[in-house]
Each structure stands twice: as C-alpha cells, then as structure tokens.
Design a protein around this motif. Structure first.
Motif, PDB file in Angstrom:
ATOM      1  N   ARG A  30     -16.823  75.901  34.425  1.00  0.00           N
ATOM      2  CA  ARG A  30     -16.130  76.632  33.357  1.00  0.00           C
ATOM      3  C   ARG A  30     -14.651  76.667  33.739  1.00  0.00           C
ATOM      4  O   ARG A  30     -14.306  77.092  34.843  1.00  0.00           O
ATOM      5  CB  ARG A  30     -16.662  78.066  33.269  1.00  0.00           C
ATOM      6  CG  ARG A  30     -18.143  78.179  32.929  1.00  0.00           C
ATOM      7  CD  ARG A  30     -18.655  79.570  33.272  1.00  0.00           C
ATOM      8  NE  ARG A  30     -18.410  79.879  34.675  1.00  0.00           N
ATOM      9  CZ  ARG A  30     -18.319  81.109  35.176  1.00  0.00           C
ATOM     10  NH1 ARG A  30     -18.457  82.161  34.405  1.00  0.00           N
ATOM     11  NH2 ARG A  30     -18.083  81.309  36.475  1.00  0.00           N
ATOM     12  N   ASN A  89      -9.729  69.609  26.706  1.00  0.00           N
ATOM     13  CA  ASN A  89     -10.877  68.827  26.227  1.00  0.00           C
ATOM     14  C   ASN A  89     -10.531  67.340  26.086  1.00  0.00           C
ATOM     15  O   ASN A  89     -11.351  66.469  26.370  1.00  0.00           O
ATOM     16  CB  ASN A  89     -11.395  69.384  24.898  1.00  0.00           C
ATOM     17  CG  ASN A  89     -12.233  70.646  25.140  1.00  0.00           C
ATOM     18  OD1 ASN A  89     -12.913  70.741  26.160  1.00  0.00           O
ATOM     19  ND2 ASN A  89     -12.170  71.603  24.236  1.00  0.00           N
ATOM     20  N   ALA A 145     -14.353  82.398  35.102  1.00  0.00           N
ATOM     21  CA  ALA A 145     -14.352  80.938  35.114  1.00  0.00           C
ATOM     22  C   ALA A 145     -14.364  80.448  36.557  1.00  0.00           C
ATOM     23  O   ALA A 145     -14.077  81.217  37.475  1.00  0.00           O
ATOM     24  CB  ALA A 145     -13.106  80.422  34.398  1.00  0.00           C
ATOM     25  N   PRO A 205      -7.062  74.738  25.237  1.00  0.00           N
ATOM     26  CA  PRO A 205      -8.381  74.095  25.184  1.00  0.00           C
ATOM     27  C   PRO A 205      -8.350  72.676  24.619  1.00  0.00           C
ATOM     28  O   PRO A 205      -9.110  71.816  25.079  1.00  0.00           O
ATOM     29  CB  PRO A 205      -9.197  75.028  24.268  1.00  0.00           C
ATOM     30  CG  PRO A 205      -8.197  75.830  23.515  1.00  0.00           C
ATOM     31  CD  PRO A 205      -6.998  75.947  24.404  1.00  0.00           C
ATOM     32  N   ILE A 208     -12.758  77.632  28.574  1.00  0.00           N
ATOM     33  CA  ILE A 208     -12.837  79.038  28.166  1.00  0.00           C
ATOM     34  C   ILE A 208     -11.436  79.491  27.768  1.00  0.00           C
ATOM     35  O   ILE A 208     -10.515  79.445  28.585  1.00  0.00           O
ATOM     36  CB  ILE A 208     -13.386  79.896  29.319  1.00  0.00           C
ATOM     37  CG1 ILE A 208     -14.824  79.430  29.592  1.00  0.00           C
ATOM     38  CG2 ILE A 208     -13.322  81.379  28.999  1.00  0.00           C
ATOM     39  CD1 ILE A 208     -15.524  80.161  30.686  1.00  0.00           C
ATOM     40  N   THR A 225     -18.235  66.471  31.264  1.00  0.00           N
ATOM     41  CA  THR A 225     -18.670  67.582  30.418  1.00  0.00           C
ATOM     42  C   THR A 225     -18.436  68.876  31.188  1.00  0.00           C
ATOM     43  O   THR A 225     -19.027  69.104  32.243  1.00  0.00           O
ATOM     44  CB  THR A 225     -20.165  67.453  30.066  1.00  0.00           C
ATOM     45  OG1 THR A 225     -20.366  66.133  29.558  1.00  0.00           O
ATOM     46  CG2 THR A 225     -20.584  68.471  29.016  1.00  0.00           C
ATOM     47  N   ALA A 226     -17.533  69.698  30.641  1.00  0.00           N
ATOM     48  CA  ALA A 226     -17.258  71.007  31.250  1.00  0.00           C
ATOM     49  C   ALA A 226     -16.911  71.951  30.103  1.00  0.00           C
ATOM     50  O   ALA A 226     -16.642  71.496  28.985  1.00  0.00           O
ATOM     51  CB  ALA A 226     -16.111  70.907  32.236  1.00  0.00           C
ATOM     52  N   THR A 227     -16.911  73.264  30.370  1.00  0.00           N
ATOM     53  CA  THR A 227     -16.655  74.217  29.290  1.00  0.00           C
ATOM     54  C   THR A 227     -15.246  74.796  29.398  1.00  0.00           C
ATOM     55  O   THR A 227     -14.893  75.391  30.419  1.00  0.00           O
ATOM     56  CB  THR A 227     -17.673  75.383  29.362  1.00  0.00           C
ATOM     57  OG1 THR A 227     -18.967  74.810  29.470  1.00  0.00           O
ATOM     58  CG2 THR A 227     -17.596  76.280  28.138  1.00  0.00           C
TER      59      THR A 227
END
Ligand code: PRT
Ligand code: ZN
Length: 291
Positions: A118, A128, A156, A124, A141, A137-139
């Motif tokens: 995270r 991204n 995070a 963002p 926040i 692939t990660a999130t």
C-alpha cells in the motif's frame, strides 16, 4: 467608441513555493507589476497582461476552460490532473522529483518488491501510471498533505511524494527508493480554447521575453585581455553562445576578447585561459539577452 485592446490573463500560484519565482520571472521580463497585497488579480502597466492568483491545484482547470489564457504551475499538478492543456515551456525553477520512499530499516531493492504493497500519495494518477509502466500491482492510498507520516501510522507501507532536499524523508525515518516523476514549473495553455490571433501575438512576445531572461540567467559576459598569438587556441576553449567579440588594444601584441559563456563553465576554463596568457579576466552578470 473606444476600442478594447486584448490583454493576456496569466494564472500563477497565490501563495506557495512557486509564487516568488513566478513573480520574479515576470518582473525580470520587464513587466511592471505591483505587489498583489492579497488581491485576486493585478494588471501590468507596461504590457497588456493581467496576473490572476489561484491555488496551484486550480490552475490547470482554469486554463483548460479558458478562464485564464495561460498559467504557471508544477508539471506534477498538470500530469496528475490530466487536464486538456499543453506545456508551452519548461521554466527551470520549482524543480523536484516524485519518489517512492520506504522506511529506513526496510530493504526494497527492486521495483518488483513493491508488488502487493500500500503506497500513500497525493498523486495517485502519477503513481498508478508508474506502477502500470513497471507491471506492478500495488494499492495507491490517497492522502492529502503530510503523506510522510502514513507508514508510521500504519496506514500504508510506503509513500510516493515530492522530494527536493530529502530532509522531510529523513525526519520521518524514510529513504528514497525509486524515482517516479521529474517536475518543474511549466507555462501552459488550453487545448480546448485556442487563443485568438491578437492574444497569440502577445504570448509570442511574452515567450521571447521569458527566453531572454532564462538565457541571461544561465550566462555570464566574460572579458579578458590575451596575447594575439594565442587567440586561435583561446577561441577553441571558449564555449561561447556566439562568436566572441575581438577588440584591438594599445599594445599590438595583445587583444581584448569578449564572450557570452554558460555560467557553470567559467571555473572549468579559467586555468586554461590563464595558462594561455589571458589576464584581467572579468565576469559580469547579464540581465537580458536576445539571441
Ligand atoms: O496552496 P496551494 O495548493 O497553492 O499550494 P500547495 O501547498 O499545494 O503547493 P506548494 O506551494 O507546496 O508547491 C507548489 C509546487 O512546487 C509543487 O506542485 C511542486 O511542483 C513544486 N515543489 C518543489 C514542491 C517541492 N519542491 C517540495 N519540496 N512541492 C512540494 N514540496 C514538499 C513535499 O510535498 C514534501 O512535503 O516539500 C516536502 C519535501 O521537501 P524536502 O525539501 O524536505 O525534500
Ligand atoms: Zn496545491
């Protein structure tokens, strides 16, 4: 009826890191403006331009929608918002990097180690874009402000934030790991609302002035006296913007050489010039220069 002359509307940051340098650039371009004194807009007296003061996040949209004709804002903000504006010119100040930083005691050596994590950020979209480009692939926040405290709060694992000196990261026991995006202040215009011919002409004049300020900022005027016999050799080590100016001296064996050189070059060539007999070296600042 009195004809209304067109004026360019330039949006700049009201209060923040880009404000002083943007005002300085406008003034160095010979445009006379008073202090804003908390006003939303000020008008220049000697050039048809009005300066509109906004929060930096609002600038791309105001320009996109034609409320302001042009704007000065960090490229990071332009890219994040994906507004329909185009960059006319990079301005060379407000330089910073968007970086992924991790806790000091963690080893995140390769980008692929970010997978499944995270990452707190105010950017963002840029994050991204970077993750996708690297097939990770990660999130992301979203956190507005004080992103650097997210790992210590457990919100995070890592952060992706703007870094200039790196002091903020150090204070929060984080270390730089991966460069995501390079930014600096840029001059933008709308892609949806093209300027009319008169405003486009004003913009061309403004850009000429800005170019002259930027070239001058990075250049110095070098003057020296040198033995005529070494002239050719001296000219080969002078990386001048234009062919140097040569002036005769009372001593026939000597000649005066004047040249515009890049600021950072002087200390590299100074010794060589002196070895070739150059003396009375004088280095002067340049206010404006039109090439
Ligand atoms: O109020 P408003 O919304 O207009 O301003 P703001 O607070 O959103 O922006 P502001 O004034 O902080 O920054 C304006 C622009 O300056 C940014 O969009 C960048 O393009 C550029 N810039 C250059 C920076 C920095 N350097 C910078 N160091 N913007 C922010 N920082 C912050 C960063 O977020 C972090 O908190 O400074 C801290 C890190 O700095 P160092 O020096 O400790 O590494
Ligand atoms: Zn902002």
């Amino acid at each position: 009826m009195k004809e209304i002359k067109p004026r360019l509307k330039l949006a700049i940051q009201k209060k923040g890191r880009l404000t002083d340098k943007s005002l300085q650039l406008i003034r160095d371009a010979g445009i006379g403006i008073e202090d804003s004194n908390e006003r939303l807009m000020i008008s220049a007296k000697n050039f048809p331009i009005d300066i509109l003061f906004l929060r930096d996040d609002d600038i791309p949209e105001y320009v996109q929608d034609g409320v302001a004709d042009i704007g000065i804002v960090g490229y990071n903000v332009v890219f994040e918002q994906n507004s329909e504006v185009s960059v006319i010119k990079k301005l060379g100040y407000g330089k910073c990097k968007l970086m992924i930083a991790v806790p000091e005691n963690e080893e995140v050596i390769e980008i692929k180690n970010l997978a499944g994590s995270r990452i707190a950020t105010s950017y963002p979209n840029i994050l991204n874009y970077f993750l996708e480009k690297n097939s990770i692939t990660a999130t992301a926040i979203l956190i507005k402000g004080s992103v650097e405290i997210a790992p210590s709060l457990g919100i995070a694992d890592y952060i992706c934030d703007i870094v200039s000196t790196g002091n903020t990261l150090k204070m929060n026991k984080l270390k730089k790991s991966f460069e995501v995006f390079d930014s600096e202040a840029v001059l933008i215009k709308s892609e949806l609302f093209p300027l009319n011919t008169e405003k486009e002409q004003l913009l061309t004049q403004l850009i000429t002035r800005i170019d002259s300020v930027m070239i001058a900022q990075n250049s110095n005027y070098l003057m020296m006296n040198a033995p005529k016999k070494n002239l050719e050799e001296i000219i080969t080590i002078l990386p001048s913007l234009k062919s140097p100016t040569l002036l005769p001296l009372a001593d026939e064996n000597m000649i005066a050489i004047h040249a515009v050189i890049a600021k950072d070059i002087f200390w590299q060539i100074n010794g060589k010039l002196q070895n070739l007999g150059a003396s009375d070296l004088l280095l002067l600042p340049i206010n404006n220069m039109i090439v």
